[in-house]
Design a protein around this motif. Structure first.
Motif, PDB file in Angstrom:
ATOM      1  N   VAL A 165       0.858  -1.187   0.000  1.00 51.82           N
ATOM      2  CA  VAL A 165       0.000   0.000   0.000  1.00 51.82           C
ATOM      3  C   VAL A 165       0.891   1.233   0.000  1.00 51.82           C
ATOM      4  O   VAL A 165       1.973   1.237   0.594  1.00 51.82           O
ATOM      5  CB  VAL A 165      -0.926  -0.003   1.237  1.00 51.82           C
ATOM      6  N   GLU A 166       0.446   2.289  -0.699  1.00 50.32           N
ATOM      7  CA  GLU A 166       1.211   3.524  -0.733  1.00 50.32           C
ATOM      8  C   GLU A 166       0.728   4.472   0.354  1.00 50.32           C
ATOM      9  O   GLU A 166      -0.478   4.602   0.607  1.00 50.32           O
ATOM     10  CB  GLU A 166       1.086   4.193  -2.107  1.00 50.32           C
ATOM     11  N   VAL A 167       1.706   5.130   0.997  1.00 52.16           N
ATOM     12  CA  VAL A 167       1.379   6.092   2.048  1.00 52.16           C
ATOM     13  C   VAL A 167       2.263   7.318   1.891  1.00 52.16           C
ATOM     14  O   VAL A 167       3.346   7.254   1.313  1.00 52.16           O
ATOM     15  CB  VAL A 167       1.587   5.497   3.461  1.00 52.16           C
ATOM     16  N   SER A 168       1.776   8.428   2.400  1.00 51.46           N
ATOM     17  CA  SER A 168       2.518   9.681   2.464  1.00 51.46           C
ATOM     18  C   SER A 168       1.748  10.590   3.402  1.00 51.46           C
ATOM     19  O   SER A 168       0.557  10.347   3.676  1.00 51.46           O
ATOM     20  CB  SER A 168       2.649  10.330   1.080  1.00 51.46           C
ATOM     21  N   PRO A 169       2.361  11.640   3.904  1.00 54.12           N
ATOM     22  CA  PRO A 169       1.583  12.581   4.714  1.00 54.12           C
ATOM     23  C   PRO A 169       0.362  13.109   3.970  1.00 54.12           C
ATOM     24  O   PRO A 169      -0.713  13.279   4.569  1.00 54.12           O
ATOM     25  CB  PRO A 169       2.598  13.689   5.011  1.00 54.12           C
ATOM     26  N   GLU A 170       0.522  13.352   2.672  1.00 54.45           N
ATOM     27  CA  GLU A 170      -0.607  13.870   1.900  1.00 54.45           C
ATOM     28  C   GLU A 170      -1.733  12.837   1.821  1.00 54.45           C
ATOM     29  O   GLU A 170      -2.921  13.159   2.006  1.00 54.45           O
ATOM     30  CB  GLU A 170      -0.128  14.253   0.495  1.00 54.45           C
ATOM     31  N   LEU A 171      -1.388  11.566   1.543  1.00 54.33           N
ATOM     32  CA  LEU A 171      -2.404  10.526   1.447  1.00 54.33           C
ATOM     33  C   LEU A 171      -3.050  10.258   2.809  1.00 54.33           C
ATOM     34  O   LEU A 171      -4.254   9.987   2.888  1.00 54.33           O
ATOM     35  CB  LEU A 171      -1.790   9.233   0.903  1.00 54.33           C
ATOM     36  N   LEU A 172      -2.278  10.328   3.868  1.00 47.33           N
ATOM     37  CA  LEU A 172      -2.828  10.071   5.202  1.00 47.33           C
ATOM     38  C   LEU A 172      -3.749  11.190   5.661  1.00 47.33           C
ATOM     39  O   LEU A 172      -4.562  11.002   6.562  1.00 47.33           O
ATOM     40  CB  LEU A 172      -1.695   9.873   6.209  1.00 47.33           C
ATOM     41  N   THR A 205       0.722  18.758   6.281  1.00 47.85           N
ATOM     42  CA  THR A 205       1.299  17.919   5.231  1.00 47.85           C
ATOM     43  C   THR A 205       2.698  18.364   4.826  1.00 47.85           C
ATOM     44  O   THR A 205       3.342  17.673   4.041  1.00 47.85           O
ATOM     45  CB  THR A 205       0.403  17.927   3.979  1.00 47.85           C
ATOM     46  N   ASP A 206       3.163  19.477   5.351  1.00 48.86           N
ATOM     47  CA  ASP A 206       4.499  19.938   4.970  1.00 48.86           C
ATOM     48  C   ASP A 206       5.457  19.808   6.149  1.00 48.86           C
ATOM     49  O   ASP A 206       5.051  19.653   7.290  1.00 48.86           O
ATOM     50  CB  ASP A 206       4.446  21.404   4.515  1.00 48.86           C
ATOM     51  N   GLY A 207       6.742  19.842   5.839  1.00 47.65           N
ATOM     52  CA  GLY A 207       7.766  19.843   6.875  1.00 47.65           C
ATOM     53  C   GLY A 207       8.105  18.487   7.456  1.00 47.65           C
ATOM     54  O   GLY A 207       8.870  18.401   8.422  1.00 47.65           O
ATOM     55  N   TRP A 208       7.579  17.423   6.899  1.00 49.16           N
ATOM     56  CA  TRP A 208       7.832  16.093   7.455  1.00 49.16           C
ATOM     57  C   TRP A 208       9.156  15.524   6.942  1.00 49.16           C
ATOM     58  O   TRP A 208       9.514  15.718   5.778  1.00 49.16           O
ATOM     59  CB  TRP A 208       6.715  15.120   7.085  1.00 49.16           C
ATOM     60  N   GLU A 209       9.865  14.830   7.812  1.00 44.86           N
ATOM     61  CA  GLU A 209      11.046  14.081   7.402  1.00 44.86           C
ATOM     62  C   GLU A 209      10.968  12.694   8.031  1.00 44.86           C
ATOM     63  O   GLU A 209      10.391  12.513   9.101  1.00 44.86           O
ATOM     64  CB  GLU A 209      12.329  14.784   7.845  1.00 44.86           C
ATOM     65  N   VAL A 210      11.520  11.727   7.328  1.00 41.47           N
ATOM     66  CA  VAL A 210      11.464  10.346   7.803  1.00 41.47           C
ATOM     67  C   VAL A 210      12.342  10.212   9.050  1.00 41.47           C
ATOM     68  O   VAL A 210      13.541  10.535   9.013  1.00 41.47           O
ATOM     69  CB  VAL A 210      11.913   9.357   6.717  1.00 41.47           C
ATOM     70  N   ALA A 211      11.731   9.743  10.140  1.00 43.93           N
ATOM     71  CA  ALA A 211      12.478   9.501  11.378  1.00 43.93           C
ATOM     72  C   ALA A 211      12.928   8.056  11.485  1.00 43.93           C
ATOM     73  O   ALA A 211      13.995   7.770  12.029  1.00 43.93           O
ATOM     74  CB  ALA A 211      11.622   9.860  12.589  1.00 43.93           C
ATOM     75  N   LEU A 212      12.126   7.143  10.953  1.00 44.87           N
ATOM     76  CA  LEU A 212      12.427   5.716  11.059  1.00 44.87           C
ATOM     77  C   LEU A 212      11.616   4.980  10.010  1.00 44.87           C
ATOM     78  O   LEU A 212      10.405   5.224   9.876  1.00 44.87           O
ATOM     79  CB  LEU A 212      12.076   5.212  12.460  1.00 44.87           C
ATOM     80  N   ALA A 213      12.252   4.109   9.291  1.00 43.64           N
ATOM     81  CA  ALA A 213      11.551   3.323   8.275  1.00 43.64           C
ATOM     82  C   ALA A 213      12.050   1.893   8.323  1.00 43.64           C
ATOM     83  O   ALA A 213      13.222   1.629   8.611  1.00 43.64           O
ATOM     84  CB  ALA A 213      11.769   3.905   6.879  1.00 43.64           C
ATOM     85  N   ALA A 214      11.142   0.964   8.056  1.00 45.27           N
ATOM     86  CA  ALA A 214      11.501  -0.448   8.057  1.00 45.27           C
ATOM     87  C   ALA A 214      12.559  -0.731   6.996  1.00 45.27           C
ATOM     88  O   ALA A 214      12.643  -0.023   5.982  1.00 45.27           O
ATOM     89  CB  ALA A 214      10.264  -1.298   7.798  1.00 45.27           C
ATOM     90  N   PRO A 215      13.397  -1.727   7.218  1.00 45.95           N
ATOM     91  CA  PRO A 215      14.376  -2.095   6.180  1.00 45.95           C
ATOM     92  C   PRO A 215      13.674  -2.352   4.842  1.00 45.95           C
ATOM     93  O   PRO A 215      12.549  -2.852   4.790  1.00 45.95           O
ATOM     94  CB  PRO A 215      14.997  -3.379   6.741  1.00 45.95           C
ATOM     95  N   VAL A 221      12.356  -0.294   2.876  1.00 45.33           N
ATOM     96  CA  VAL A 221      11.390   0.722   2.470  1.00 45.33           C
ATOM     97  C   VAL A 221      12.126   1.814   1.698  1.00 45.33           C
ATOM     98  O   VAL A 221      13.096   2.397   2.199  1.00 45.33           O
ATOM     99  CB  VAL A 221      10.666   1.320   3.692  1.00 45.33           C
ATOM    100  N   ARG A 222      11.672   2.088   0.488  1.00 53.28           N
ATOM    101  CA  ARG A 222      12.296   3.112  -0.347  1.00 53.28           C
ATOM    102  C   ARG A 222      11.594   4.428  -0.087  1.00 53.28           C
ATOM    103  O   ARG A 222      10.393   4.581  -0.334  1.00 53.28           O
ATOM    104  CB  ARG A 222      12.209   2.725  -1.823  1.00 53.28           C
ATOM    105  N   GLU A 223      12.371   5.376   0.436  1.00 52.98           N
ATOM    106  CA  GLU A 223      11.799   6.660   0.814  1.00 52.98           C
ATOM    107  C   GLU A 223      11.591   7.543  -0.399  1.00 52.98           C
ATOM    108  O   GLU A 223      12.357   7.520  -1.352  1.00 52.98           O
ATOM    109  CB  GLU A 223      12.708   7.350   1.836  1.00 52.98           C
ATOM    110  N   GLY A 224      10.526   8.345  -0.348  1.00 52.02           N
ATOM    111  CA  GLY A 224      10.194   9.278  -1.413  1.00 52.02           C
ATOM    112  C   GLY A 224       8.971  10.059  -0.997  1.00 52.02           C
ATOM    113  O   GLY A 224       8.526  10.003   0.155  1.00 52.02           O
TER     114      GLY A 224
END
Length: 806
Positions: A758-765, A774-784, A786-789
């Motif tokens: 499933v696709e997720v993003s601050p905008e989709l959530l 929806t702005d100013g977010w940065e990835v703090a932790l992601a599962a192995p 997971v390709r960030e974008g």
């Protein structure tokens, strides 16, 4: 063995008279039997004063009065080794020891017997002391009584206990500074609401450990050394191995029970009396090696430590382990698992009839309403916790019941649970109150208990206390598809009022239950989750340890997350015990599905695994699986008639032969238990640890440690959110939004708990949580993997957390 100096013990008449006078004064002070008993029991057992060299002994023995035994026919027997006792030799195949035998008269006061003794040898870290027991004469001959409040039982609860220098042990402990600071460090304790004593604050993250399988040698000494080594590495800034990472990142350890256990009647006693006279006794000794997960206790000697997890037989090992945890660069609290809700049936051989109300679900139901029994159980708890534990987990609090004659039914003894909460500890000169945790599934065992239980009954009564959550308790099946959807109603409770719950899916009970599921069933249960792994073992491992569930509990959910170290290691775990001579075959039959879930073909073929089962003729995993399924079916179809079962299994093609007996089945069961115990030892699984996975798991725990505020409930009436997407469309997507109490950090969480990508993003959530930024977010932790974008695809069991500073 080398000779040791022996001085004959003598009775101290003046100190004995003082004991009796003290006893009578305590009784005279109180009209209430329970109030008097609470004071009297503090002097029961054996207490050694290192300054005076005098030891006092007290026994509660109402059965002697019932039998009409005269006090002149009662004596304290002391058995002192003539040579230095070599515990290692006892471990290597048995040891024969000569003991000096001394008998001293005692004084009777009411239902109690008292005596003080000079020149009696007390055990320490470096030497064994005198063993002791009460002896008395009857018309049938001589009988003995043990001490239910002993501090040291190096040869098990069924052997005479050892006089131990407890005061010196406390004085010499290596974490005295930790306790001296207790109550002065704001982050460690809070002030108790009733009497000003400090109460240990909860941990932020906890791991459960079974000491018998956590290290190669399966002892508390080995576990202490492991944590000392880890602490040294952390202090020096050295990298931990992937296996070592699985033990750290926690500020709490829940130690599975380490109390003396029941023993198997079919096995040879660890203490065997071989002959003697009035002056001496010869005994054969073996170091106890019971296989058990720790809950099959006899209550007697509960204040001692199970010698099966002591490499030296010295109680110091438990103190050393606790000190190793307290002295870590980041101190770790230790929580004891206290299982005083029942006694194994063999407890009746060690305790008088007053202790028991009758039979119970697990053996004997304890008589909590009897004033002296009630007081002794609380005193056993106090002595157990005085090893230096920070917290107490009360196992099966719903089992503390008594029969109400007026209601004609069992009712919960909540006042006794309240008395447990009032017990204070004194360690290294510091008095404190422990962190209280209750496991309570009432109205269990009512059939609808999983639906009906609130898991908050004890929190409501004791607002400072914690309970195991409904996600944590007993019957979790995350290896089955739809678990995270169908359990949502319980997950919702965790989010809304779970701040005083222990959470997480992995513990000693849940994994055991998971391995008991028949994965081949096509009806009446959800299918096995096909997204978690390529086979059943891989699926089970991932079910109890995966990024999505870990990130939910550690990076978003309230409460105190708890893992099980076997789940962290993705190592096998099951129900292990060889202490039951009656139900052992049935217990093994209940584990028949273990082979599906926990054993790969190549693992079975390794020479270090399943050695005893292979010696019985089982050459491959498939053959073993077929027999285990047949054994399980035979138990059910014969109502556990071993003789009939043996006849049935003799008719099938299996390695045990075509003329099986009940004894053959018992031999097989013991071989199974021993092999599974060895198979589950974590030392076998160090080399298989994945570097990236264990590094991520540790990062998740550290994320929580850096944000203790996450323990609080989700403010769903304010600006915080939690939920899961409807309709699921093949994916159970959990999401949430949390804000730190100071407002300086916001967290956005999403996890694919099970299902298709499933696709997720601050905008989709934002579609689920309309008011989040929806702005100013940065990835703090992601599962192995997971390709960030801008948009992130989460596969099954993957999660992500974003953070922003408003």
């Amino acid at each position: 063995m080398s000779q040791v100096t022996y001085t004959q013990p003598t009775r101290d008449d003046a100190a004995t008279a003082d004991l009796v006078e003290w006893h009578e004064a305590r009784v005279a002070e109180h009209d209430d039997d329970f109030a008097a008993a609470k004071e009297l029991v503090t002097r029961l057992g054996a207490h050694y004063d290192p300054d005076s060299g005098v030891a006092t002994f007290g026994f509660w023995t109402p059965e002697l009065l019932d039998e009409g035994v005269s006090v002149e026919d009662v004596a304290l027997e002391l058995l002192t080794p003539t040579e230095k006792l070599d515990y290692e030799a006892a471990d290597e195949g048995g040891l024969e020891v000569d003991l000096h035998r001394d008998r001293l008269p005692v004084e009777r006061a009411g239902e109690y017997h008292w005596v003080a003794v000079e020149n009696v040898r007390a055990g320490t870290r470096d030497k064994f002391g005198a063993f002791y027991r009460l002896v008395y004469e009857t018309d049938e001959g001589e009988e003995t009584l043990t001490d239910p409040l002993a501090y040291s039982t190096p040869f098990g609860a069924f052997a005479p206990p050892e006089l131990y220098d407890w005061e010196s042990l406390d004085v010499s402990r290596a974490d005295r500074e930790y306790f001296e600071q207790l109550g002065t460090e704001e982050e460690r304790v809070s002030t108790s609401e009733d009497d000003g004593l400090p109460r240990v604050d909860p941990a932020n993250a906890m791991v459960e450990i079974h000491p018998g399988t956590a290290t190669g040698d399966g002892t508390l000494g080995g576990l202490a050394r492991q944590y000392e080594s880890i602490g040294d590495k952390l202090e020096a800034g050295e990298d931990l191995t992937p296996a070592e990472r699985n033990f750290v990142g926690y500020d709490g350890i829940q130690l599975m029970p380490v109390e003396p256990l029941t023993e198997n009647r079919e096995f040879e006693d660890y203490w065997r009396e071989q002959g003697g006279d009035e002056e001496g006794l010869t005994v054969g000794l073996d170091r106890p090696d019971m296989i058990n997960w720790g809950y099959d206790i006899v209550v007697s000697a509960y204040s001692a430590t199970n010698p099966g997890v002591l490499e030296t037989g010295r109680p110091d090992e438990l103190v050393d382990f606790i000190a190793a945890c307290h002295n870590q660069p980041e101190p770790i609290k230790v929580v004891f698992d206290v299982a005083l809700g029942h006694a194994d049936n063999r407890g009746a051989e060690l305790l008088n009839d007053r202790y028991f109300e009758g039979p119970g679900m697990y053996g004997k139901h304890l008589h909590y309403q009897h004033p002296t029994v009630r007081a002794i159980l609380l005193e056993l708890q106090r002595r157990r916790m005085d090893y230096g534990a920070d917290g107490i987990r009360v196992d099966g609090a719903q089992d503390f019941t008594y029969y109400d004659l007026e209601l004609e039914e069992n009712v919960h003894d909540d006042e006794f649970l309240a008395e447990m909460d009032r017990v204070t500890q004194e360690v290294a000169g510091t008095e404190y109150r422990p962190w209280m945790i209750y496991e309570d599934g009432r109205p269990w065992p009512r059939e609808d208990w999983e639906l009906a239980s609130s898991y908050r009954a004890l929190i409501d009564q004791h607002p400072h206390s914690f309970q195991w959550s409904p996600i944590t308790f007993a019957h979790n099946t995350p290896a089955l598809l739809t678990f995270w959807a169908t359990k949502w109603w319980r997950v919702k409770e965790v989010c809304e009022f779970g701040s005083q719950w222990l959470t997480g899916v992995a513990n000693h009970d849940t994994i055991r239950r998971g391995t008991q599921i028949d994965p081949t069933v096509e009806f009446n249960q959800s299918p096995v989750n096909p997204y978690l792994g390529e086979d059943y073992p891989e699926t089970l491992d991932a079910a109890y340890n995966n990024p999505a569930s870990s990130m939910f509990f550690y990076c978003f959910a309230p409460g105190v997350p708890m893992d099980f170290v076997h789940a962290n290691m993705r190592a096998p775990w099951g129900f292990i015990r060889d202490t039951d001579s009656i139900w052992n075959v049935k217990v093994v039959s209940d584990e028949s599905k273990f082979i599906y879930w926990q054993v790969h073909d190549e693992q079975f073929q390794r020479p270090e695994h399943f050695r005893r089962i292979k010696d019985l003729g089982f050459a491959d995993r498939a053959e073993l699986l077929t027999f285990m399924n047949a054994l399980s079916a035979a138990v059910k179809s014969t109502d556990y008639d071993l003789d009939v079962m043996a006849d049935m299994l003799s008719a099938m093609d299996q390695p045990l032969g075509d003329d099986l007996s009940a004894e053959d089945l018992e031999e097989y069961a013991y071989a199974w238990m021993q092999d599974i115990h060895d198979f589950a030892n974590l030392a076998h699984w160090h080399d298989s640890q994945d570097d990236e996975r264990t590094a991520f798991d540790l990062a998740v725990r550290r994320f929580r440690q850096e944000r203790p505020w996450l323990r609080g409930d989700v403010d769903f009436e304010g600006e915080e959110y939690y939920g899961y997407r409807h309709p699921t469309e093949g994916t159970v997507l959990y999401y949430g939004f949390r804000v730190s109490p100071t407002g300086d950090e916001q967290l956005l969480f999403a996890a694919n708990m099970e299902g298709v990508p499933v696709e997720v993003s601050p905008e989709l959530l934002r579609e689920e949580m309309p008011s989040i930024p929806t702005d100013g977010w940065e990835v703090a932790l992601a599962a192995p993997d997971v390709r960030e974008g801008e948009e992130v695809e989460l596969d099954n069991a993957q999660g992500i957390v974003w953070r922003r500073e408003p």
